[in-house]
Write an enzyme that holds these catalytic residues in place. Structure first.
Site, short mmCIF file in Angstrom:
data_model
loop_
_atom_site.label_atom_id
_atom_site.label_comp_id
_atom_site.label_asym_id
_atom_site.label_seq_id
_atom_site.Cartn_x
_atom_site.Cartn_y
_atom_site.Cartn_z
N GLN A 128 0.84 -1.21 0.00
CA GLN A 128 0.00 0.00 0.00
C GLN A 128 0.86 1.24 0.00
O GLN A 128 1.70 1.42 0.89
CB GLN A 128 -0.91 -0.01 1.23
CG GLN A 128 -1.71 1.28 1.43
CD GLN A 128 -2.64 1.18 2.63
OE1 GLN A 128 -3.63 0.47 2.60
NE2 GLN A 128 -2.31 1.89 3.70
N GLY A 129 0.65 2.12 -0.97
CA GLY A 129 1.39 3.36 -1.05
C GLY A 129 0.52 4.56 -0.72
O GLY A 129 -0.01 5.22 -1.62
N SER A 131 1.10 6.71 2.78
CA SER A 131 1.89 7.71 3.51
C SER A 131 3.12 8.14 2.72
O SER A 131 3.70 7.37 1.94
CB SER A 131 2.34 7.14 4.85
OG SER A 131 1.23 6.90 5.70
N GLU A 246 -10.09 -1.17 6.63
CA GLU A 246 -8.87 -1.46 7.38
C GLU A 246 -9.12 -1.33 8.88
O GLU A 246 -8.64 -2.14 9.68
CB GLU A 246 -7.75 -0.52 6.95
CG GLU A 246 -6.43 -0.79 7.67
CD GLU A 246 -5.32 0.14 7.23
OE1 GLU A 246 -4.16 -0.13 7.57
OE2 GLU A 246 -5.61 1.14 6.55
N GLU A 389 -4.89 10.23 17.60
CA GLU A 389 -5.44 11.59 17.53
C GLU A 389 -6.40 11.75 16.36
O GLU A 389 -7.46 12.38 16.48
CB GLU A 389 -4.31 12.61 17.44
CG GLU A 389 -3.44 12.72 18.70
CD GLU A 389 -2.45 11.59 18.86
OE1 GLU A 389 -1.89 11.45 19.97
OE2 GLU A 389 -2.24 10.83 17.89
#
Length: 402
Positions: A128-129, A131, A246, A389
Site C-alpha cells: 500500500q502506497g 503515507s 482497514e 489523535e
C-alpha cells in the site's frame, strides 16, 4: 442485538473448528506465535492462504459473485474468531481485505477479472502506497504525482512505511493528478507494477529490529491508464472506503482474547518472586481482569458493527472507535507479556525469523523470546491506519457530533 448463535451458526462454528484442527499445520501455528510483526511473513502467510483457497474460504469477506463463499456477516465473524482462537496466522490483508474490496466496488470489469483471481492464487502480492515523508496523518497533503503520458501515467515521488514492499510485485497507491480546488479533489487511486525500472525499495528497520516497512522511491515509473481505479479525483473517496475496511473490516477482539489466554496460561508457571506463582498475585489478577473486560467490551462494539454490515450498511465511523480501542489494548497486552517474563522477556535477538529451524535459541522460552520484539513492534499500532489523535477527531465529529 441477539448474540446467541442459531443452530445453523453453531453447526458452522463446529465445521470451522473441525477444519482448523485437521488443516492448520503445527509449523504455521508456531510461526504465527513466533512472529512479532503485525503482518505475517509470506513463507507462512502464503502457505496458509493456499490451504484456505483450496477449501474455498480464502476470500471469505468477498461477495459470492467475485469468488467469496457467500457467507453471512455472522459466519464471517465466526470464522475470524475460530481462526484467532486456534492460533492461525493473520491473512495477507493488503490484497485480500484492502485492495480487493476496492476493485470489486469501484473497479472496472477488466480490473476485477484480471486482479481478483491473482490475489486468490497468490500470484500478486500487494503493498500500500499511502503515507509519504510529508504526508502521514495529513494524507491529503501527499505530493507523489501521476501525469498522463499517452496510454500510461508517469509516476514520480516517494512513499514511506510501506509494509512488505520488499516482497510485493504490485502496489495500490494514492497519487496527485490535479492541483485545482481542495487538496482532496486532486487525488487518484492507481495500481502499479513494482517490477519495473524507476521503482526502488529501501528497508526501514523498526525498533524491534524487524524489516517490515520500507521507503519506496518512484522515478518516472509507469502505470497503464487502465489501472486507474475510478476516475481522476476519485482517490480520496476510495481511500476513505478502504480505511473504513482497514479499521473496522476485521474483528480484533478474538485475537486479543487468545493472546490473553496464552499469557494467563504462562503465568501459572511463572514465579511471583515471593515463593508463589504469578497467577495467584492479586495485582497480576487485577491487570489481567481489566484487560479481559476491555477486550469483551471491544467485542460488543465489533458485534454492533457486524449487525450494521448484516443489514447492508457500511461499517461507518464506528470503525475508528474499534481501531482506537484495539490499538491501545494491543499495546497494553504486549506490555503485560513483557512483565510476565521479567528479565527473560527483555531479550531482543537480532536474528530473524524467531521461528523455524534457523531461529535463535531462546534464553527461556519461545514466548519469552518474542515478547520484547512484539511489544516494540506494537508501538506502531497507535500510528498506522490513522493515529489515535486522528481516530479521536473522527469519533468526536462523526459519532459524537462535536
Amino acid at each position: 442485538m441477539d448474540i446467541d448463535l442459531s443452530p445453523a451458526e453453531s453447526a458452522f462454528r463446529d465445521e470451522v473448528r473441525s477444519f482448523l484442527e485437521k488443516n492448520l499445520p503445527a509449523h504455521i501455528k508456531a510461526g504465527a506465535a513466533g512472529s512479532p510483526t503485525v503482518f505475517v511473513e509470506p513463507d507462512i502467510g502464503q502457505e496458509w492462504n493456499a490451504i484456505l483457497a483450496r477449501k474455498g474460504w480464502l476470500a471469505y469477506q468477498w461477495p459470492e459473485e467475485y469468488g467469496g463463499p457467500g457467507w453471512s456477516a455472522a459466519q464471517r465473524y465466526i470464522f475470524e474468531k475460530e481462526c484467532a482462537l486456534a492460533g492461525a496466522p493473520n491473512l495477507t490483508v493488503l490484497g485480500l481485505k484492502l485492495v480487493a474490496p476496492v476493485l470489486y466496488t469501484f473497479g472496472t470489469q477488466e480490473q476485477r477479472q484480471h486482479y481478483l483471481p491473482r490475489i486468490l492464487s497468490g500470484e500478486d502480492y500487494w503493498c500500500q502506497g499511502f503515507s509519504e515523508p510529508g504526508a502521514g496523518s495529513d494524507l491529503a497533503s501527499l505530493s507523489c504525482r501521476a501525469e498522463r503520458d499517452g496510454d500510461d501515467y508517469r509516476v514520480t515521488g516517494s512513499k514511506i512505511w510501506t509494509t512488505h514492499a520488499q516482497y510485493a510485485n504490485r502496489m495500490f497507491l494514492l497519487v496527485r493528478t490535479g492541483t485545482q480546488g481542495r487538496k482532496q479533489a486532486g487525488i487518484s487511486f492507481l495500481l502499479l507494477d513494482m517490477d519495473q525500472p524507476g521503482v526502488s525499495v529501501r528497508p526501514i528497520r523498526t525498533l524491534a529490529g524487524d524489516h517490515e516497512v520500507n521507503q519506496v522511491f518512484l522515478e518516472d515509473a509507469r502505470a497503464p491508464a487502465g489501472d486507474l481505479v475510478g476516475k481522476e479525483g476519485d482517490g480520496w473517496a476510495i481511500a476513505k472506503f478502504l480505511l473504513e475496511n482497514e479499521r473496522g473490516g476485521s474483528c480484533h477482539a478474538p485475537k486479543l482474547s487468545y493472546d490473553l489466554d496464552q499469557i494467563a496460561h504462562q503465568a501459572q508457571s511463572q514465579p511471583d518472586g515471593r515463593g508463589g506463582q504469578l497467577s495467584q498475585d492479586r495485582d497480576w489478577q487485577r491487570r489481567l481482569a481489566e484487560l479481559r473486560l476491555r477486550t469483551e467490551a471491544l467485542e460488543m462494539i465489533e458485534l454492533k458493527i457486524l449487525a450494521r454490515i448484516n443489514d447492508g450498511r457500511s461499517p461507518g465511523p464506528q470503525s475508528s472507535l474499534t481501531k482506537l480501542i484495539a490499538s491501545n489494548l494491543r499495546q497494553d497486552i504486549d506490555l503485560l507479556a513483557v512483565d510476565l517474563y521479567g528479565p527473560a522477556g527483555l531479550q531482543l535477538p537480532e536474528a530473524r525469523p524467531l521461528y523455524g529451524d534457523n531461529a535463535p535459541v531462546p534464553l527461556c522460552s519461545p514466548a519469552a523470546q518474542v515478547a520484547s520484539a512484539r511489544y516494540l513492534n506494537s508501538r506502531a499500532w497507535t500510528i498506522f491506519g490513522g493515529t489515535d489523535e486522528v481516530q479521536a477527531s473522527i469519533i468526536a465529529k462523526t459519532v459524537l457530533g462535536l
